[in-house]
Structures are given as structure tokens and as C-alpha cells.
Design a protein around this motif. Structure first.
Motif, PDB file in Angstrom:
ATOM      1  N   PHE A 199     -54.933  -2.237  43.922  1.00  0.00           N
ATOM      2  CA  PHE A 199     -54.889  -0.813  43.611  1.00  0.00           C
ATOM      3  C   PHE A 199     -55.033  -0.036  44.910  1.00  0.00           C
ATOM      4  CE2 PHE A 199     -56.424  -2.958  39.852  1.00  0.00           C
ATOM      5  CZ  PHE A 199     -55.675  -2.378  38.843  1.00  0.00           C
ATOM      6  N   ALA A 200     -54.168   0.936  45.109  1.00  0.00           N
ATOM      7  CA  ALA A 200     -54.235   1.708  46.353  1.00  0.00           C
ATOM      8  C   ALA A 200     -55.521   2.521  46.389  1.00  0.00           C
ATOM      9  CB  ALA A 200     -53.030   2.636  46.459  1.00  0.00           C
ATOM     10  N   LEU A 201     -56.149   2.541  47.557  1.00  0.00           N
ATOM     11  CA  LEU A 201     -57.363   3.337  47.745  1.00  0.00           C
ATOM     12  C   LEU A 201     -56.980   4.820  47.750  1.00  0.00           C
ATOM     13  CD1 LEU A 201     -60.374   2.756  48.342  1.00  0.00           C
ATOM     14  CD2 LEU A 201     -59.838   2.991  50.768  1.00  0.00           C
ATOM     15  N   LEU A 202     -55.857   5.095  48.370  1.00  0.00           N
ATOM     16  CA  LEU A 202     -55.328   6.461  48.344  1.00  0.00           C
ATOM     17  C   LEU A 202     -53.818   6.391  48.497  1.00  0.00           C
ATOM     18  CD1 LEU A 202     -56.205   8.288  51.704  1.00  0.00           C
ATOM     19  CD2 LEU A 202     -55.938   5.839  51.430  1.00  0.00           C
ATOM     20  N   GLN A 203     -53.137   7.386  48.007  1.00  0.00           N
ATOM     21  CA  GLN A 203     -51.686   7.394  48.137  1.00  0.00           C
ATOM     22  C   GLN A 203     -51.161   8.827  48.049  1.00  0.00           C
ATOM     23  OE1 GLN A 203     -50.124   5.163  44.692  1.00  0.00           O
ATOM     24  NE2 GLN A 203     -49.650   7.111  43.684  1.00  0.00           N
ATOM     25  N   ARG A 204     -49.988   9.032  48.600  1.00  0.00           N
ATOM     26  CA  ARG A 204     -49.291  10.311  48.415  1.00  0.00           C
ATOM     27  C   ARG A 204     -47.888  10.010  47.933  1.00  0.00           C
ATOM     28  NH1 ARG A 204     -49.510  14.647  53.019  1.00  0.00           N
ATOM     29  NH2 ARG A 204     -48.661  15.924  51.346  1.00  0.00           N
ATOM     30  N   ALA A 205     -47.505  10.685  46.887  1.00  0.00           N
ATOM     31  CA  ALA A 205     -46.201  10.443  46.274  1.00  0.00           C
ATOM     32  C   ALA A 205     -45.082  11.094  47.078  1.00  0.00           C
ATOM     33  CB  ALA A 205     -46.200  10.993  44.861  1.00  0.00           C
ATOM     34  N   LEU A 206     -43.946  10.437  47.107  1.00  0.00           N
ATOM     35  CA  LEU A 206     -42.756  11.045  47.701  1.00  0.00           C
ATOM     36  C   LEU A 206     -42.126  11.954  46.645  1.00  0.00           C
ATOM     37  CD1 LEU A 206     -41.631   7.787  49.366  1.00  0.00           C
ATOM     38  CD2 LEU A 206     -41.976   9.910  50.593  1.00  0.00           C
ATOM     39  N   PRO A 207     -41.451  12.986  47.088  1.00  0.00           N
ATOM     40  CA  PRO A 207     -40.881  13.926  46.109  1.00  0.00           C
ATOM     41  C   PRO A 207     -39.675  13.327  45.401  1.00  0.00           C
ATOM     42  CG  PRO A 207     -40.267  14.542  48.349  1.00  0.00           C
ATOM     43  CD  PRO A 207     -41.159  13.364  48.477  1.00  0.00           C
ATOM     44  N   SER A 208     -39.824  13.070  44.089  1.00  0.00           N
ATOM     45  CA  SER A 208     -38.711  12.446  43.369  1.00  0.00           C
ATOM     46  C   SER A 208     -37.558  13.431  43.192  1.00  0.00           C
ATOM     47  CB  SER A 208     -39.183  11.915  42.014  1.00  0.00           C
ATOM     48  OG  SER A 208     -39.727  12.957  41.247  1.00  0.00           O
ATOM     49  N   SER A 209     -37.817  14.704  43.521  1.00  0.00           N
ATOM     50  CA  SER A 209     -36.759  15.704  43.400  1.00  0.00           C
ATOM     51  C   SER A 209     -35.872  15.756  44.645  1.00  0.00           C
ATOM     52  CB  SER A 209     -37.386  17.077  43.169  1.00  0.00           C
ATOM     53  OG  SER A 209     -38.284  17.361  44.230  1.00  0.00           O
ATOM     54  N   ALA A 210     -36.231  14.975  45.686  1.00  0.00           N
ATOM     55  CA  ALA A 210     -35.453  15.031  46.935  1.00  0.00           C
ATOM     56  C   ALA A 210     -34.010  14.596  46.700  1.00  0.00           C
ATOM     57  CB  ALA A 210     -36.102  14.154  47.991  1.00  0.00           C
ATOM     58  N   GLU A 211     -33.103  15.318  47.334  1.00  0.00           N
ATOM     59  CA  GLU A 211     -31.685  14.977  47.205  1.00  0.00           C
ATOM     60  C   GLU A 211     -31.393  13.674  47.929  1.00  0.00           C
ATOM     61  OE1 GLU A 211     -29.240  18.142  48.714  1.00  0.00           O
ATOM     62  OE2 GLU A 211     -30.455  19.576  47.561  1.00  0.00           O
ATOM     63  N   ASP A 212     -30.326  13.006  47.524  1.00  0.00           N
ATOM     64  CA  ASP A 212     -29.916  11.784  48.206  1.00  0.00           C
ATOM     65  C   ASP A 212     -29.615  12.070  49.663  1.00  0.00           C
ATOM     66  OD1 ASP A 212     -30.306  10.235  46.057  1.00  0.00           O
ATOM     67  OD2 ASP A 212     -28.188   9.917  45.583  1.00  0.00           O
ATOM     68  N   ASP A 213     -30.022  11.143  50.502  1.00  0.00           N
ATOM     69  CA  ASP A 213     -29.750  11.234  51.932  1.00  0.00           C
ATOM     70  C   ASP A 213     -30.611  12.272  52.654  1.00  0.00           C
ATOM     71  OD1 ASP A 213     -28.279   9.474  53.303  1.00  0.00           O
ATOM     72  OD2 ASP A 213     -26.687  10.885  53.832  1.00  0.00           O
ATOM     73  N   ALA A 214     -31.626  12.777  51.969  1.00  0.00           N
ATOM     74  CA  ALA A 214     -32.517  13.749  52.614  1.00  0.00           C
ATOM     75  C   ALA A 214     -33.454  13.013  53.563  1.00  0.00           C
ATOM     76  CB  ALA A 214     -33.333  14.488  51.559  1.00  0.00           C
ATOM     77  N   LEU A 215     -33.814  13.700  54.641  1.00  0.00           N
ATOM     78  CA  LEU A 215     -34.784  13.139  55.559  1.00  0.00           C
ATOM     79  C   LEU A 215     -36.161  13.449  54.991  1.00  0.00           C
ATOM     80  CD1 LEU A 215     -34.916  11.644  58.281  1.00  0.00           C
ATOM     81  CD2 LEU A 215     -35.288  13.859  59.357  1.00  0.00           C
ATOM     82  N   VAL A 216     -36.888  12.413  54.624  1.00  0.00           N
ATOM     83  CA  VAL A 216     -38.185  12.603  53.982  1.00  0.00           C
ATOM     84  C   VAL A 216     -39.275  12.167  54.943  1.00  0.00           C
ATOM     85  CG1 VAL A 216     -39.611  11.978  52.005  1.00  0.00           C
ATOM     86  CG2 VAL A 216     -37.144  12.126  51.736  1.00  0.00           C
ATOM     87  N   SER A 217     -40.284  13.008  55.074  1.00  0.00           N
ATOM     88  CA  SER A 217     -41.357  12.722  56.000  1.00  0.00           C
ATOM     89  C   SER A 217     -42.671  12.978  55.283  1.00  0.00           C
ATOM     90  CB  SER A 217     -41.185  13.643  57.200  1.00  0.00           C
ATOM     91  OG  SER A 217     -42.018  13.234  58.219  1.00  0.00           O
TER      92      SER A 217
END
Ligand code: HEC
Length: 246
Positions: A66-84
Motif C-alpha cells: 500500500f502506498a504511504l502517499l501518492q498523487r494522482a495524475l489527471p485522468s482528464s489530460a489529453e493524449d500526448d500532453a506533457l504531464v508533470s
């Protein structure tokens, strides 16, 4: 990074503190902890929108799935978007920081990339550790390609010419080599039968009872690679197959 600000009144040596001229200083106290910044050009994030799973940057200790902590990536991001995404305040307990699919309890389902924090021991916590992942397909099949085939299969099922059973599981080839393709080893089976995980050879050879279906024990290959998340990986494969339309 979160900081704590202390307001202190400083008395300069030899200067009279009761002069009424009290200088105020602000000290920044660094909160102990590492920061990891993950960057990737991603496609397929929307496959996880509204579902049971979350694609996240997550910190795991050595002894828990189980992760001690986590941050979700935005599932709304468009394809090919640069996600940071930045995960900070990572304590010394955290052993790996992973790009992983997790469930609602933050349990690890499958890992796409991982860094070992012990490699960074002794580094200043002011430095940001970078996890640059290039271009990544993180959709329903993409996570299997990166987290399963690339990790546990392509050493034997590599590019054509030297792929066991003529099965090429490398990026860009795996789907076409699996989906609705007749087995070259077990007559009457498809490697993957669209919409029917339980009847697919892939499912059978990777699950209990399938040890002797091929000359090579694939159940063992899977269980040796996924010690803490074997069931989760198996059901992710089944999920993918069951959602394919015949
Ligand atoms: C150590 C080498 C090795 C690894 C690693 C390996 N395989 Fe295999 N695989 C083989 C061999 C050898 C065969 C052919 C077995 C036979 O002839 O009975 C095979 C056959 C198969 C078949 C049957 C193909 C057909 O046409 O019937 C599938 C499906 C398969 N592997 C999937 C996988 C997957 C998925 C992974 C990763 C989880 C994997 N393999 C990892 C060696 C390997």
C-alpha cells in the motif's frame, strides 16, 4: 515544498535589546524529506477516468504493497500532453517512488516505472530527484506493455526472428501477435480470445493449473516477477481481454 516560518527577534551582540529597536527576521526551516518530479508525455490517461484504479506517482515502503502517499495524475489530460507531477515530503521510510496504477486503498496494481530512494541517500533534500519517462502509453493496454511484457516477457518473446513460439511481445507488436491469433503450441486455442479471458491461452498459462500447458512454466515466470501483486496483475490482464470486442 512546505516550509515553516519562524519569526524571531534578534538581538545583535553588544547592542541593547531594550532599545525598542527590535529587528525581525524570518528563518526558513527546511522540512526534512525528498522531492521527486515525474515528467512524461502521456497518452491513454482517460482510460482510468471514473474507474476503480488511479494512475499515480506513489511512495512505497519496503514492506507494504500500500502506498504511504501518492498523487494522482489527471485522468482528464489529453493524449500526448506533457504531464508533470511533484511528490514531496518523502520521508526516509519511502523506499521506492513509482509510477503505478493503484486501487482505492492505494494498493499497488502494476508498476510502470520505479526509482529506488536508497540510491539517493545522503543527497541534499533541497535537490529534486527527476523521473523523466519520455513518451508513455498509460492506457489499459499500455500499462500491460510497460509493466508486464517489457518487464517479464520480451527477453524471450523479443523482436521477430528470435521470439519464442514466434510470439513478439515488443511495443507496437504485442496486440497484433496476441489478439485472436491461433496458438502455435496448443491446438484449438487462441492466444487471446477477445471478450473471453478464461478461455484464452494467455490466461490459462499464467494462472494456477497452467504450469504444464506449455513446455515452459509461465505461471512461475509471472509469480517470480510479481511477488506482491500477482493477483492484481492477473486480473488486469483478464480485464483487458474481457473488454475486447470479438
Ligand atoms: C524464459 C523464456 C520465456 C519467458 C520469460 C516468457 N516466455 Fe512465453 N514462451 C516461451 C517458450 C519457450 C514458449 C513455447 C513453449 C512451448 O513450445 O511449449 C512460450 C510460449 C508462450 C505462449 C504461447 C504461444 C503460442 O503460440 O501458443 C504465450 C501466449 C506466451 N509464451 C506468453 C508469454 C508472456 C505473456 C510472458 C511474460 C509474462 C512470457 N511468455 C514470458 C518462453 C518464455
Amino acid at each position: 515544498m512546505k516550509s515553516i516560518f519562524l519569526i524571531a527577534s534578534a538581538c545583535v551582540l553588544f547592542a541593547a535589546c531594550d532599545s525598542g529597536d527590535i529587528a525581525e527576521r524570518v528563518y526558513t526551516v527546511d522540512e526534512k524529506g525528498y522531492t521527486v518530479k515525474m515528467t512524461a508525455r502521456m497518452s491513454g490517461l482517460s482510460d482510468w477516468e471514473g474507474g476503480d484504479y488511479t494512475l499515480a506517482v506513489a511512495g512505497f515502503t519496503a514492506d507494504s504493497k500500500f502506498a504511504l502517499l501518492q498523487r494522482a495524475l489527471p485522468s482528464s489530460a489529453e493524449d500526448d500532453a506533457l504531464v508533470s507531477l511533484v511528490l514531496s515530503n518523502l520521508s526516509g521510510e519511502v523506499q521506492t517512488v513509482e509510477l503505478a496504477l493503484t486501487n482505492s486503498l492505494r494498493k499497488r496494481i502494476i508498476t510502470l516505472a520505479s526509482i529506488n530512494m536508497t540510491d539517493y541517500a545522503g543527497r541534499s533534500t533541497y535537490d529534486t530527484i527527476r523521473l523523466d519517462l519520455g513518451t508513455l502509453d498509460v492506457g489499459r493496454f499500455g500499462v500491460l506493455q510497460t509493466g508486464l511484457f517489457n518487464r517479464a516477457c520480451i527477453q524471450c518473446h523479443g523482436a521477430s526472428g528470435r521470439s519464442a513460439a514466434g510470439l513478439n511481445l515488443t511495443e507496437g507488436n504485442a496486440q497484433a501477435n496476441l489478439v485472436d491469433v491461433p496458438s502455435t503450441r496448443r491446438e484449438g486455442y487462441l492466444r487471446v480470445e477477445s471478450g473471453n479471458a478464461e478461455g484464452s491461452l494467455l490466461h490459462l498459462i499464467l494462472n494456477e493449473g497452467g504450469e504444464n500447458l506449455l513446455s515452459h512454466n509461465h505461471t512461475e515466470i509471472l509469480s517470480s516477477q510479481f511477488k506482491t501483486n500477482l493477483e492484481e496483475v492477473s486480473s488486469l490482464i483478464d480485464d483487458w481481454i474481457d473488454r475486447l470486442t470479438p
